[in-house]
Design a protein around this motif. Structure first.
Motif, PDB file in Angstrom:
ATOM      1  N   THR A  36     -42.064 -33.450  35.773  1.00 29.94           N
ATOM      2  CA  THR A  36     -41.502 -34.547  34.995  1.00 29.94           C
ATOM      3  C   THR A  36     -42.035 -35.866  35.523  1.00 29.94           C
ATOM      4  O   THR A  36     -41.988 -36.130  36.728  1.00 29.94           O
ATOM      5  N   THR A  37     -42.561 -36.698  34.634  1.00 37.11           N
ATOM      6  CA  THR A  37     -43.155 -37.955  35.083  1.00 37.11           C
ATOM      7  C   THR A  37     -42.074 -38.982  35.420  1.00 37.11           C
ATOM      8  O   THR A  37     -40.922 -38.876  34.983  1.00 37.11           O
ATOM      9  N   VAL A  38     -42.481 -39.986  36.183  1.00 39.08           N
ATOM     10  CA  VAL A  38     -41.566 -41.068  36.541  1.00 39.08           C
ATOM     11  C   VAL A  38     -41.079 -41.795  35.293  1.00 39.08           C
ATOM     12  O   VAL A  38     -39.879 -42.076  35.156  1.00 39.08           O
ATOM     13  N   PHE A  39     -41.988 -42.065  34.370  1.00 41.27           N
ATOM     14  CA  PHE A  39     -41.575 -42.826  33.189  1.00 41.27           C
ATOM     15  C   PHE A  39     -40.654 -42.010  32.282  1.00 41.27           C
ATOM     16  O   PHE A  39     -39.757 -42.568  31.649  1.00 41.27           O
ATOM     17  N   GLN A  40     -40.851 -40.693  32.216  1.00 39.49           N
ATOM     18  CA  GLN A  40     -39.899 -39.845  31.486  1.00 39.49           C
ATOM     19  C   GLN A  40     -38.492 -40.023  32.036  1.00 39.49           C
ATOM     20  O   GLN A  40     -37.522 -40.153  31.272  1.00 39.49           O
ATOM     21  N   ASN A  41     -38.357 -39.993  33.345  1.00 37.57           N
ATOM     22  CA  ASN A  41     -37.038 -40.151  33.954  1.00 37.57           C
ATOM     23  C   ASN A  41     -36.475 -41.544  33.744  1.00 37.57           C
ATOM     24  O   ASN A  41     -35.261 -41.706  33.547  1.00 37.57           O
ATOM     25  N   MET A  42     -37.317 -42.554  33.801  1.00 40.35           N
ATOM     26  CA  MET A  42     -36.830 -43.903  33.526  1.00 40.35           C
ATOM     27  C   MET A  42     -36.210 -43.989  32.140  1.00 40.35           C
ATOM     28  O   MET A  42     -35.161 -44.627  31.949  1.00 40.35           O
ATOM     29  N   MET A  43     -36.857 -43.346  31.169  1.00 39.44           N
ATOM     30  CA  MET A  43     -36.324 -43.368  29.804  1.00 39.44           C
ATOM     31  C   MET A  43     -35.075 -42.512  29.676  1.00 39.44           C
ATOM     32  O   MET A  43     -34.061 -42.949  29.105  1.00 39.44           O
ATOM     33  N   SER A  44     -35.112 -41.288  30.195  1.00 41.65           N
ATOM     34  CA  SER A  44     -33.983 -40.375  30.014  1.00 41.65           C
ATOM     35  C   SER A  44     -32.743 -40.834  30.779  1.00 41.65           C
ATOM     36  O   SER A  44     -31.612 -40.534  30.369  1.00 41.65           O
ATOM     37  N   GLN A  45     -32.940 -41.565  31.880  1.00 41.77           N
ATOM     38  CA  GLN A  45     -31.811 -42.069  32.657  1.00 41.77           C
ATOM     39  C   GLN A  45     -31.406 -43.489  32.241  1.00 41.77           C
ATOM     40  O   GLN A  45     -30.580 -44.126  32.896  1.00 41.77           O
ATOM     41  N   ASN A  46     -31.994 -43.967  31.120  1.00 41.81           N
ATOM     42  CA  ASN A  46     -31.644 -45.279  30.556  1.00 41.81           C
ATOM     43  C   ASN A  46     -31.780 -46.413  31.570  1.00 41.81           C
ATOM     44  O   ASN A  46     -30.913 -47.291  31.688  1.00 41.81           O
ATOM     45  N   LEU A  47     -32.894 -46.404  32.273  1.00 38.54           N
ATOM     46  CA  LEU A  47     -33.115 -47.392  33.319  1.00 38.54           C
ATOM     47  C   LEU A  47     -33.932 -48.593  32.856  1.00 38.54           C
ATOM     48  O   LEU A  47     -34.055 -49.576  33.586  1.00 38.54           O
ATOM     49  N   ILE A  48     -34.491 -48.524  31.663  1.00 38.19           N
ATOM     50  CA  ILE A  48     -35.334 -49.607  31.147  1.00 38.19           C
ATOM     51  C   ILE A  48     -34.922 -49.934  29.719  1.00 38.19           C
ATOM     52  O   ILE A  48     -34.469 -49.059  28.974  1.00 38.19           O
ATOM     53  N   PRO A  49     -35.066 -51.204  29.309  1.00 39.16           N
ATOM     54  CA  PRO A  49     -34.601 -51.607  27.971  1.00 39.16           C
ATOM     55  C   PRO A  49     -35.512 -51.154  26.838  1.00 39.16           C
ATOM     56  O   PRO A  49     -35.058 -51.012  25.703  1.00 39.16           O
ATOM     57  N   GLU A  50     -36.816 -50.948  27.124  1.00 36.57           N
ATOM     58  CA  GLU A  50     -37.750 -50.506  26.100  1.00 36.57           C
ATOM     59  C   GLU A  50     -38.656 -49.423  26.672  1.00 36.57           C
ATOM     60  O   GLU A  50     -38.944 -49.410  27.871  1.00 36.57           O
TER      61      GLU A  50
END
Length: 383
Positions: A197-211
């Motif tokens: 699982t990529t870092v950016f996938q986790n950022m999105m799935s964990q709602n850590l970034i606005p876009e």
């Protein structure tokens, strides 16, 4: 000393161009310097620690989702992350040409690991692993290891349970000459080795970034601060004019289509279009040998030592733009963009395949936005 500087530069270029080889024909500059016994002494006599040189550059926990990066000789850009609890710190290249996160580990006793920071799982209270094996092959360099899971911190973002590689081997000594510890891949998930699982996938799935996008600004001055990658946003102070959006044609690398390459209005490459990737992990702008040689001839570069093309830096003001037409937009590269002024050499290089790589030479000139949600790349004139 001029030949030494050029050879040393070529060695660094080999290190910082991860995904395609060879960039130049003939024996590698690293091999030549090793034969003469010069490279290792030079690197020992001139150590580089971005955390010491730029106060605060390697601290975690700013108030924005902006990760600062250090410009090393205009050849690589890397920033600081931490893994585990308590945090263990590393420097990594944020690489849009790969998709795995990995760092050296205490399980690796080879030289490339021993001279870098190494992750120690026993010192993290939140580390766990299923001992899954991972092997990653870059154009230059490779690693083997196991996958683990732990807390990742970068900028003000905390990613829980991030999957990452812990190197067991880093064969060939390639990473011995790199100033960063590891690599954080920002490519599409389909490119990730072992299905990680990529870092950016986790950022999105964990709602850590606005876009669901990130953007990259690369400074033009060696050693300068100011380079950055922004997770979930865009910094309009780093570009001027409109953002020109280009569709991704294949979701692995950030692959797009070049319609043509022209010099003084004459097509010198890609007359029928050609595929290209926007790659922060490659220093130069590289392509197949025939069209790249056409460009070298068009800009007046001459073949010099070690297969590298040299430029008379005194002629830069009269040298032509190299114009890349992409999705109907023209993206000119002036001589100031495609000349490596530290060695007065060309920023164009040769790759072994048909895929063009728009590396740091291009990204320095054009602020780059990687829009995962809409599968497109935004390019705007950097300032």
């Amino acid at each position: 000393m001029k030949w030494l500087l050029l050879a040393l530069l070529m060695s660094f270029l080999t290190c910082f161009s991860l995904h395609r080889v060879p960039l130049f024909h003939g024996k590698s500059a690293r091999d030549i310097l090793q034969e003469k016994g010069l490279l290792e002494k030079f690197l020992k006599d001139h150590p580089y620690d971005p955390c010491m040189k730029f106060e605060g550059a390697c601290q975690i926990g700013s108030l924005e989702s902006t990760e600062p990066m250090i410009n090393y000789l205009d050849l690589s850009y890397f920033g600081a992350i931490s893994l585990g609890n308590p945090p263990q710190s590393f420097t990594v290249i944020f690489d849009t040409g790969s998709s795995n996160l990995w760092v050296p580990s205490i399980y690796c006793s080879q030289k490339p690991c021993m001279i870098h920071h190494r992750f120690n799982p026993s010192q993290s209270s939140t580390f766990h692993t299923n001992d899954q094996y991972v092997s990653i092959q870059y154009g230059t360099g490779s690693m083997t290891g196991i996958l683990g899971y732990d807390t990742l911190r970068l900028s003000n973002i905390v990613v829980q349970g991030q999957e990452f590689g812990l190197s067991l081997t880093e064969p060939g000594g390639f990473f011995s000459y790199c100033k960063f510890d590891g690599i954080l891949g920002m490519g599409y998930p389909s490119l990730a080795a072992a299905g990680a699982t990529t870092v950016f996938q986790n950022m999105m799935s964990q709602n850590l970034i606005p876009e669901s996008l990130f953007s990259v600004y690369l400074s033009r001055t060696t050693g300068a601060t100011g380079s950055e990658i922004i997770f979930g946003g865009v910094d309009s102070s780093h570009f001027t004019g409109p953002i020109n959006w280009v569709p991704v044609t294949h979701e692995a690398y950030w692959q797009i289509e070049i319609q043509s390459v022209t010099i003084n209005g004459q097509v010198v490459a890609c007359s029928e279009g050609c595929p290209a990737i926007v790659d922060t992990g490659t220093s130069l702008l590289v392509g197949p040998s025939t069209p790249i040689n056409n460009i070298q001839q068009g800009i007046g570069a001459t073949l010099g030592y070690y297969g590298q093309y040299t430029i008379n830096c005194n002629d830069m003001s009269s040298m032509p733009d190299v114009v890349f037409t992409i999705n109907g937009y023209d993206f000119p590269l002036p001589a100031s963009a495609y000349t490596l002024e530290v060695s007065c050499s060309s920023g164009f290089g040769i790759t072994g395949g048909n895929l063009w790589i728009l590396g740091d030479v291009f990204i320095r000139e054009y602020y780059s936005i990687f829009d995962v949600g809409n599968n497109r790349v935004g390019l705007a004139k950097a300032i």
